[in-house]
Design a protein around this motif. Structure first.
Motif, PDB file in Angstrom:
ATOM      1  N   SER A  14       0.816  -1.213   0.000  1.00  0.00           N
ATOM      2  CA  SER A  14       0.000   0.000   0.000  1.00  0.00           C
ATOM      3  C   SER A  14       0.852   1.267   0.000  1.00  0.00           C
ATOM      4  CB  SER A  14      -0.917   0.007   1.230  1.00  0.00           C
ATOM      5  OG  SER A  14      -0.147  -0.033   2.418  1.00  0.00           O
ATOM      6  N   LYS A  15       2.157   1.133   0.262  1.00  0.00           N
ATOM      7  CA  LYS A  15       3.031   2.298   0.271  1.00  0.00           C
ATOM      8  C   LYS A  15       3.394   2.752  -1.137  1.00  0.00           C
ATOM      9  CE  LYS A  15       5.091   1.323   4.789  1.00  0.00           C
ATOM     10  NZ  LYS A  15       6.349   1.062   5.546  1.00  0.00           N
ATOM     11  N   VAL A  16       3.096   1.929  -2.127  1.00  0.00           N
ATOM     12  CA  VAL A  16       3.329   2.308  -3.517  1.00  0.00           C
ATOM     13  C   VAL A  16       2.121   3.088  -4.020  1.00  0.00           C
ATOM     14  CG1 VAL A  16       3.726   1.450  -5.866  1.00  0.00           C
ATOM     15  CG2 VAL A  16       4.797   0.297  -3.920  1.00  0.00           C
ATOM     16  N   ILE A  17       2.366   4.222  -4.671  1.00  0.00           N
ATOM     17  CA  ILE A  17       1.285   5.035  -5.233  1.00  0.00           C
ATOM     18  C   ILE A  17       1.017   4.572  -6.662  1.00  0.00           C
ATOM     19  CG2 ILE A  17       0.617   7.360  -5.958  1.00  0.00           C
ATOM     20  CD1 ILE A  17       2.148   8.426  -3.579  1.00  0.00           C
ATOM     21  N   HIS A  18      -0.221   4.255  -6.949  1.00  0.00           N
ATOM     22  CA  HIS A  18      -0.590   3.703  -8.246  1.00  0.00           C
ATOM     23  C   HIS A  18      -1.263   4.772  -9.105  1.00  0.00           C
ATOM     24  CE1 HIS A  18       0.394  -0.417  -6.998  1.00  0.00           C
ATOM     25  NE2 HIS A  18      -0.016  -0.009  -5.803  1.00  0.00           N
ATOM     26  N   LEU A  19      -0.772   4.916 -10.317  1.00  0.00           N
ATOM     27  CA  LEU A  19      -1.230   5.953 -11.228  1.00  0.00           C
ATOM     28  C   LEU A  19      -1.568   5.342 -12.575  1.00  0.00           C
ATOM     29  CD1 LEU A  19       1.725   8.400 -10.489  1.00  0.00           C
ATOM     30  CD2 LEU A  19      -0.551   8.541  -9.482  1.00  0.00           C
ATOM     31  N   ARG A  20      -2.613   5.862 -13.187  1.00  0.00           N
ATOM     32  CA  ARG A  20      -2.963   5.413 -14.531  1.00  0.00           C
ATOM     33  C   ARG A  20      -2.278   6.305 -15.570  1.00  0.00           C
ATOM     34  NH1 ARG A  20      -9.124   5.626 -12.750  1.00  0.00           N
ATOM     35  NH2 ARG A  20      -8.120   7.279 -11.533  1.00  0.00           N
ATOM     36  N   ALA A  21      -1.797   5.667 -16.631  1.00  0.00           N
ATOM     37  CA  ALA A  21      -1.089   6.410 -17.675  1.00  0.00           C
ATOM     38  C   ALA A  21      -1.391   5.808 -19.038  1.00  0.00           C
ATOM     39  CB  ALA A  21       0.417   6.389 -17.417  1.00  0.00           C
ATOM     40  N   MET A  22      -1.376   6.670 -20.052  1.00  0.00           N
ATOM     41  CA  MET A  22      -1.614   6.238 -21.431  1.00  0.00           C
ATOM     42  C   MET A  22      -0.290   6.170 -22.175  1.00  0.00           C
ATOM     43  SD  MET A  22      -4.847   8.734 -22.325  1.00  0.00           S
ATOM     44  CE  MET A  22      -3.876  10.199 -21.887  1.00  0.00           C
ATOM     45  N   PRO A  23      -0.095   5.164 -23.024  1.00  0.00           N
ATOM     46  CA  PRO A  23       1.085   5.179 -23.895  1.00  0.00           C
ATOM     47  C   PRO A  23       1.096   6.474 -24.708  1.00  0.00           C
ATOM     48  CG  PRO A  23       0.001   3.044 -23.984  1.00  0.00           C
ATOM     49  CD  PRO A  23      -0.919   3.959 -23.219  1.00  0.00           C
ATOM     50  N   ALA A  24       2.259   7.105 -24.791  1.00  0.00           N
ATOM     51  CA  ALA A  24       2.355   8.398 -25.461  1.00  0.00           C
ATOM     52  C   ALA A  24       2.869   8.258 -26.892  1.00  0.00           C
ATOM     53  CB  ALA A  24       3.249   9.335 -24.652  1.00  0.00           C
ATOM     54  N   THR A  25       3.065   9.403 -27.536  1.00  0.00           N
ATOM     55  CA  THR A  25       3.381   9.468 -28.970  1.00  0.00           C
ATOM     56  C   THR A  25       4.563   8.599 -29.365  1.00  0.00           C
ATOM     57  OG1 THR A  25       2.568  11.742 -28.951  1.00  0.00           O
ATOM     58  CG2 THR A  25       3.881  11.067 -30.852  1.00  0.00           C
ATOM     59  N   ASP A  26       5.601   8.565 -28.529  1.00  0.00           N
ATOM     60  CA  ASP A  26       6.843   7.874 -28.896  1.00  0.00           C
ATOM     61  C   ASP A  26       6.954   6.494 -28.255  1.00  0.00           C
ATOM     62  OD1 ASP A  26       7.631  10.249 -30.276  1.00  0.00           O
ATOM     63  OD2 ASP A  26       8.209  11.106 -28.343  1.00  0.00           O
ATOM     64  N   TYR A  27       5.861   5.967 -27.746  1.00  0.00           N
ATOM     65  CA  TYR A  27       5.872   4.664 -27.062  1.00  0.00           C
ATOM     66  C   TYR A  27       6.471   3.566 -27.935  1.00  0.00           C
ATOM     67  CZ  TYR A  27       3.934   0.690 -24.386  1.00  0.00           C
ATOM     68  OH  TYR A  27       3.759  -0.471 -23.656  1.00  0.00           O
ATOM     69  N   ALA A  28       6.113   3.572 -29.219  1.00  0.00           N
ATOM     70  CA  ALA A  28       6.577   2.507 -30.120  1.00  0.00           C
ATOM     71  C   ALA A  28       8.067   2.584 -30.404  1.00  0.00           C
ATOM     72  CB  ALA A  28       5.794   2.556 -31.432  1.00  0.00           C
TER      73      ALA A  28
END
Length: 336
Positions: free
Chosen positions: A180-194
């Protein structure tokens, strides 16, 4: 008016920022945790963009020179008004001469002292926010110092004693069975992900990244196994907003935040969604964060619970104040 009696580095006047000037090289700035400021302003009946004091270092002590209603949001900390313990996220009224002390937070990183009527500093490019890198906005474009005075619209509300449930108690985090000490965040793959190797892509989502001491309002530098590109690339500069995760040549990501540069050129691997930026703002140095992949549609939909939380808070405040006024009117009529 309030007088600052004690402060450490980097505590500033901030509002929701100054969008619309990136073409001039001026970043947005503003509070790191916009949700905490909005909650404070709703509780006080302020305009949503009224300015506050953003605390990053502690303790912080101020004296009210006039009777003022206020609240402290964003953190769970030891807060005292003339030695009397008060709760965060609650409305209180201070009498002239009383002293407010905010100690180091037990939870969260950035606190927000919101005052009824807001803080009166000059509006620069549509905002009262302090732009430390440009040395403008706020109070002379600098952090607050002991002895500083800030003008306020001295307002003591006639109804107090109510507050808000903190966002962390209402808004669900990413479901996980991890520490629970880890903070969880949602993220989208960005323009240069590939452009990154499959191994790097997977590592992005699997790594509990640590926020390093080389972090500030510009961005959080993350420590973990480097993320490799498929091959070396040179990119044109592009516009930068809070939440973009860039990867410099060393391979360790940087998450851009409120004082982000207006343009950048490092490859973009992901973007933390707007609905989770307040969680990131409340992460301390040394904290570990995990990014969880989501789609654009999921990122947009994630703002619905946030907006619903704020709408319900507005309704609660309006109902409480209306009921209090009705009870006061009945008592006054009974006495007459």
């Amino acid at each position: 008016m309030i007088t600052i009696l004690e402060t450490s580095a980097l505590n500033t006047v901030q509002d929701l920022g100054r969008p619309g000037y990136r073409n001039l090289g001026v970043g947005t700035s503003g509070v790191m945790d916009a949700l905490a400021l909005q909650v404070g302003n709703i509780l006080l009946g302020n305009q949503m963009d009224d300015a506050c004091i953003e605390l990053q270092t502690y303790p912080f002590v101020l004296r009210f020179e006039t009777a003022t209603t206020f609240t402290v949001t964003g953190i769970d900390a030891a807060i005292e008004l003339d030695g009397r313990t008060i709760l965060p996220w609650m409305i209180e009224t201070a009498a002239a001469g009383q002293v407010l002390r905010v100690g180091p937070p037990k939870a969260g990183a950035r606190g927000y002292i919101c005052l009824a009527g807001g803080i009166e500093v000059p509006v620069v490019l549509g905002s009262r926010s302090t732009q430390l890198r440009g040395s403008f906005g706020g109070l002379d474009g600098r952090p607050l110092e002991a002895g500083d005075t800030l003008e306020t619209i001295a307002t003591a509300l006639d109804v107090v004693g109510y507050g808000a449930l903190p966002p962390a108690a209402v808004l669900d985090a990413v479901a996980t069975a991890e520490d629970s000490k880890v903070i969880h965040l949602r993220a989208m793959p960005a323009t240069d992900y590939a452009l990154f190797t499959p191994e790097a892509q997977q590592r992005l989502w699997d790594t509990p990244w640590r926020i390093t001491p080389q972090s500030n309002r510009v961005g959080y530098r993350l420590s973990g196994a480097p993320l490799e590109l498929r091959h070396r690339v040179e990119l044109r500069s592009y516009g930068v907003i809070a939440g973009i995760v860039q990867v410099p040549p060393a391979g360790e990501p940087i998450v851009q935040l409120a004082d982000a540069n207006t343009v950048g050129g490092y490859p973009r691997i992901a973007t933390v969604i707007e609905a989770d930026l307040w969680r990131l703002a409340q992460a301390r140095i040394g904290t570990r964060i995990r990014l969880h992949e989501c789609s654009f549609a999921e990122g947009v939909a994630a703002m619905q619970p946030v907006n619903a939380y704020l709408d319900k808070l507005r309704m609660m405040v309006a109902h409480y104040r209306s009921s209090a006024h009705s009870r006061a009117g009945m008592k006054s009529g009974a006495k007459a």
